[in-house]
Design a protein around this motif. Structure first.
Motif, PDB file in Angstrom:
ATOM      1  N   LYS A  70      -7.159  -7.310 -10.832  1.00  0.00           N
ATOM      2  CA  LYS A  70      -8.210  -6.970 -11.778  1.00  0.00           C
ATOM      3  C   LYS A  70      -7.683  -7.178 -13.194  1.00  0.00           C
ATOM      4  O   LYS A  70      -6.859  -6.394 -13.664  1.00  0.00           O
ATOM      5  CB  LYS A  70      -8.664  -5.527 -11.571  1.00  0.00           C
ATOM      6  N   ASP A  71      -8.144  -8.231 -13.831  1.00  0.00           N
ATOM      7  CA  ASP A  71      -7.674  -8.583 -15.177  1.00  0.00           C
ATOM      8  C   ASP A  71      -6.149  -8.734 -15.153  1.00  0.00           C
ATOM      9  O   ASP A  71      -5.648  -9.631 -14.506  1.00  0.00           O
ATOM     10  CB  ASP A  71      -8.126  -7.530 -16.196  1.00  0.00           C
ATOM     11  N   THR A  72      -5.434  -7.857 -15.837  1.00  0.00           N
ATOM     12  CA  THR A  72      -3.969  -7.973 -15.906  1.00  0.00           C
ATOM     13  C   THR A  72      -3.276  -6.986 -14.963  1.00  0.00           C
ATOM     14  O   THR A  72      -2.077  -6.754 -15.092  1.00  0.00           O
ATOM     15  CB  THR A  72      -3.482  -7.721 -17.340  1.00  0.00           C
ATOM     16  N   LEU A  73      -4.018  -6.412 -14.015  1.00  0.00           N
ATOM     17  CA  LEU A  73      -3.458  -5.405 -13.120  1.00  0.00           C
ATOM     18  C   LEU A  73      -3.451  -5.885 -11.674  1.00  0.00           C
ATOM     19  O   LEU A  73      -4.389  -6.559 -11.224  1.00  0.00           O
ATOM     20  CB  LEU A  73      -4.245  -4.099 -13.223  1.00  0.00           C
ATOM     21  N   TYR A  74      -2.397  -5.528 -10.963  1.00  0.00           N
ATOM     22  CA  TYR A  74      -2.293  -5.789  -9.536  1.00  0.00           C
ATOM     23  C   TYR A  74      -2.419  -4.467  -8.780  1.00  0.00           C
ATOM     24  O   TYR A  74      -1.705  -3.504  -9.081  1.00  0.00           O
ATOM     25  CB  TYR A  74      -0.943  -6.413  -9.183  1.00  0.00           C
ATOM     26  N   GLU A  75      -3.339  -4.434  -7.832  1.00  0.00           N
ATOM     27  CA  GLU A  75      -3.430  -3.278  -6.949  1.00  0.00           C
ATOM     28  C   GLU A  75      -2.705  -3.627  -5.654  1.00  0.00           C
ATOM     29  O   GLU A  75      -3.005  -4.647  -5.011  1.00  0.00           O
ATOM     30  CB  GLU A  75      -4.888  -2.912  -6.677  1.00  0.00           C
ATOM     31  N   MET A  76      -1.734  -2.798  -5.265  1.00  0.00           N
ATOM     32  CA  MET A  76      -0.882  -3.111  -4.121  1.00  0.00           C
ATOM     33  C   MET A  76      -0.907  -1.996  -3.086  1.00  0.00           C
ATOM     34  O   MET A  76      -1.031  -0.816  -3.411  1.00  0.00           O
ATOM     35  CB  MET A  76       0.564  -3.326  -4.565  1.00  0.00           C
ATOM     36  N   GLU A  77      -0.777  -2.428  -1.842  1.00  0.00           N
ATOM     37  CA  GLU A  77      -0.559  -1.504  -0.734  1.00  0.00           C
ATOM     38  C   GLU A  77       0.922  -1.570  -0.391  1.00  0.00           C
ATOM     39  O   GLU A  77       1.453  -2.645  -0.102  1.00  0.00           O
ATOM     40  CB  GLU A  77      -1.410  -1.911   0.467  1.00  0.00           C
ATOM     41  N   VAL A  78       1.597  -0.425  -0.453  1.00  0.00           N
ATOM     42  CA  VAL A  78       3.043  -0.378  -0.263  1.00  0.00           C
ATOM     43  C   VAL A  78       3.374   0.382   1.017  1.00  0.00           C
ATOM     44  O   VAL A  78       2.775   1.427   1.297  1.00  0.00           O
ATOM     45  CB  VAL A  78       3.738   0.304  -1.449  1.00  0.00           C
ATOM     46  N   ILE A  79       4.327  -0.139   1.788  1.00  0.00           N
ATOM     47  CA  ILE A  79       4.817   0.587   2.958  1.00  0.00           C
ATOM     48  C   ILE A  79       6.341   0.570   2.964  1.00  0.00           C
ATOM     49  O   ILE A  79       6.968  -0.373   2.469  1.00  0.00           O
ATOM     50  CB  ILE A  79       4.306   0.002   4.296  1.00  0.00           C
ATOM     51  N   TYR A  80       6.915   1.643   3.483  1.00  0.00           N
ATOM     52  CA  TYR A  80       8.345   1.650   3.763  1.00  0.00           C
ATOM     53  C   TYR A  80       8.555   1.011   5.130  1.00  0.00           C
ATOM     54  O   TYR A  80       8.003   1.465   6.135  1.00  0.00           O
ATOM     55  CB  TYR A  80       8.891   3.075   3.770  1.00  0.00           C
ATOM     56  N   LYS A  81       9.350  -0.033   5.152  1.00  0.00           N
ATOM     57  CA  LYS A  81       9.676  -0.681   6.417  1.00  0.00           C
ATOM     58  C   LYS A  81      10.954  -0.115   7.020  1.00  0.00           C
ATOM     59  O   LYS A  81      11.175  -0.188   8.231  1.00  0.00           O
ATOM     60  CB  LYS A  81       9.836  -2.190   6.202  1.00  0.00           C
ATOM     61  N   LYS A  82      11.816   0.464   6.141  1.00  0.00           N
ATOM     62  CA  LYS A  82      13.099   0.981   6.594  1.00  0.00           C
ATOM     63  C   LYS A  82      13.614   1.981   5.565  1.00  0.00           C
ATOM     64  O   LYS A  82      13.501   1.755   4.368  1.00  0.00           O
ATOM     65  CB  LYS A  82      14.101  -0.173   6.760  1.00  0.00           C
ATOM     66  N   LEU A  83      14.173   3.106   6.042  1.00  0.00           N
ATOM     67  CA  LEU A  83      14.748   4.112   5.160  1.00  0.00           C
ATOM     68  C   LEU A  83      15.969   4.727   5.838  1.00  0.00           C
ATOM     69  O   LEU A  83      15.950   4.991   7.047  1.00  0.00           O
ATOM     70  CB  LEU A  83      13.742   5.232   4.866  1.00  0.00           C
TER      71      LEU A  83
END
Length: 305
Positions: A70-83
Motif C-alpha cells: 500500500k503506497d510505501t508500506l509493505y504488509e507482511m505475514e510473519v512466522i517463526y520457522k525455528k526457535l
C-alpha cells in the motif's frame, strides 16, 4: 602513455565515487523473504563482589510473506520457522528448541509458536511501523498442555510475552533491518538513524551512523556504528519469583552487512554489541529494591537470508 594511464585511472576512480544508489526495499507481493539469526551473548553480573557469567546462544529463522503493498508500506505475514536457546550459568544448562522432542514446558511452548502467523507493517525505508496479531502466537496454548494447570500456563505465557510481546518483537525486528536514507547516496556516503527499543526489562535509544562502503554487482556493502543510551526508566518485569529492571544502559555496537541490490533485503549481517547497565531487583511491586549490581552484556550475532 603514462600520463594517459594515470588519467584513465583517475577517471575510473572519480566515476566509481560519483555513482549513486537509492537504498530501499523493493519487495514483491506473495513473495517470502527469510532471515536466520545466530547470536552468542555473554552476561557478566558483578554480585556481592563475585562475577556471575551467563552464556547464551540463541538461534531462529523467520519467514516474511508480503501479503499487500500500500503506497510505501509493505504488509507482511510473519512466522517463526525455528526457535532455540542454549544457556549456561552456575554449572547448570538450560536448553529449549522447537526442533527438540523434549517434553519440558518451555520447549513444548516454543514448538507451539512455530508456524503461527502474526503481522507487521514495514515502510519501504525498512522501518517497522506496526506489529499486529501477536496474541495468535499464544492461541490454543492451554489446550496443548493438559498435564499442567491453566494457571501455570498463564504464568508461562506472561513470561514469554516479555520476549515475544509486541514491543519486544518490534524492537528485535527493527535491529535486523536497516532504516535506509531518504536520498540517494554515493559510495562512502553516510546517514544517521535513531531507534528506540523497549524489550523485557530494558529501554534504550540507539543512534546509528551507516556508511555505504561499496556497490558490488549484486549487493551494497554497508557498515554501521552505533551509540546506545538510556531512553526512559523501564518498568520492573517478572523474572522467576523476582522483579527486575535494567537501569541506565549504555554502550556501542558495530555492524557490517550485505544488502541485495534488487530487493533491498539484508542477505548477510555481522553485529557486535557491548552494553553496560545496572540491574535492580525486588520481590514485589510495592517493595524496596533489595539488590543492585552492575551488568555487562557482550553480543555477537550473524544473520543470513
Amino acid at each position: 602513455m603514462k600520463k594517459s594511464l594515470t588519467l584513465l585511472m583517475l577517471f575510473i576512480s572519480i566515476n566509481s565515487y560519483a555513482q549513486t544508489a537509492r537504498l530501499e526495499l523493493n519487495l514483491k507481493k506473495d513473495s517470502t523473504y527469510n532471515i536466520t539469526i545466530n547470536a552468542d551473548m555473554d552476561i557478566d553480573q558483578l554480585i556481592n563482589g563475585l562475577h556471575q557469567i551467563v552464556k547464551t546462544t540463541i538461534s531462529g529463522t523467520t519467514a516474511h510473506k508480503v501479503i499487500a503493498i500500500k503506497d510505501t508500506l509493505y504488509e507482511m505475514e510473519v512466522i517463526y520457522k525455528k526457535l532455540g536457546m542454549h544457556m549456561e550459568f552456575g554449572g547448570k544448562v538450560i536448553e529449549f528448541s522447537s526442533d527438540l522432542k523434549s517434553e519440558d514446558l518451555i520447549s513444548k511452548f516454543v514448538r507451539s509458536m512455530i508456524n503461527k502467523p502474526f503481522g507487521i507493517v514495514m515502510s519501504r525505508r525498512g522501518k517497522i511501523v506496526e506489529v499486529k496479531n501477536i496474541d495468535s502466537l499464544f492461541a490454543g496454548v492451554i489446550k496443548d498442555f493438559p498435564p499442567i494447570s491453566d494457571a501455570q500456563v498463564a504464568q508461562v505465557i506472561a513470561q514469554m510475552k516479555q520476549s515475544f510481546g509486541e514491543k519486544s518483537i518490534k524492537g528485535n525486528l527493527q535491529e535486523t533491518f536497516v532504516i535506509f536514507p531518504k536520498v540517494p547516496l554515493a559510495v562512502k556516503g553516510n546517514w544517521t538513524t535513531v531507534n528506540a527499543t523497549e524489550a523485557a526489562a530494558i529501554s534504550l535509544t540507539t543512534k546509528t551512523t551507516y556508511t555505504l562502503n561499496a556497490i558490488a554487482d549484486k549487493y551494497y556493502d554497508v557498515s554501521g556504528t552505533a551509540v546506545i543510551t538510556s531512553d526512559k526508566v523501564p518498568a520492573f518485569k517478572k523474572s522467576g519469583v523476582y522483579l527486575i529492571r535494567l537501569m541506565q544502559p549504555s554502550g556501542r555496537y558495530t555492524a557490517r552487512m550485505k544488502i541485495d541490490k534488487t530487493t533491498g533485503w539484508v542477505t548477510e549481517s555481522q553485529i557486535t554489541k557491548d552494553i553496560s547497565a545496572t540491574a535492580q531487583i525486588k520481590k514485589t511491586e510495592a517493595g524496596p529494591i533489595e539488590l543492585s549490581y552492575p551488568m555487562k552484556i557482550l553480543m555477537k550475532f550473524t544473520g543470513a537470508n
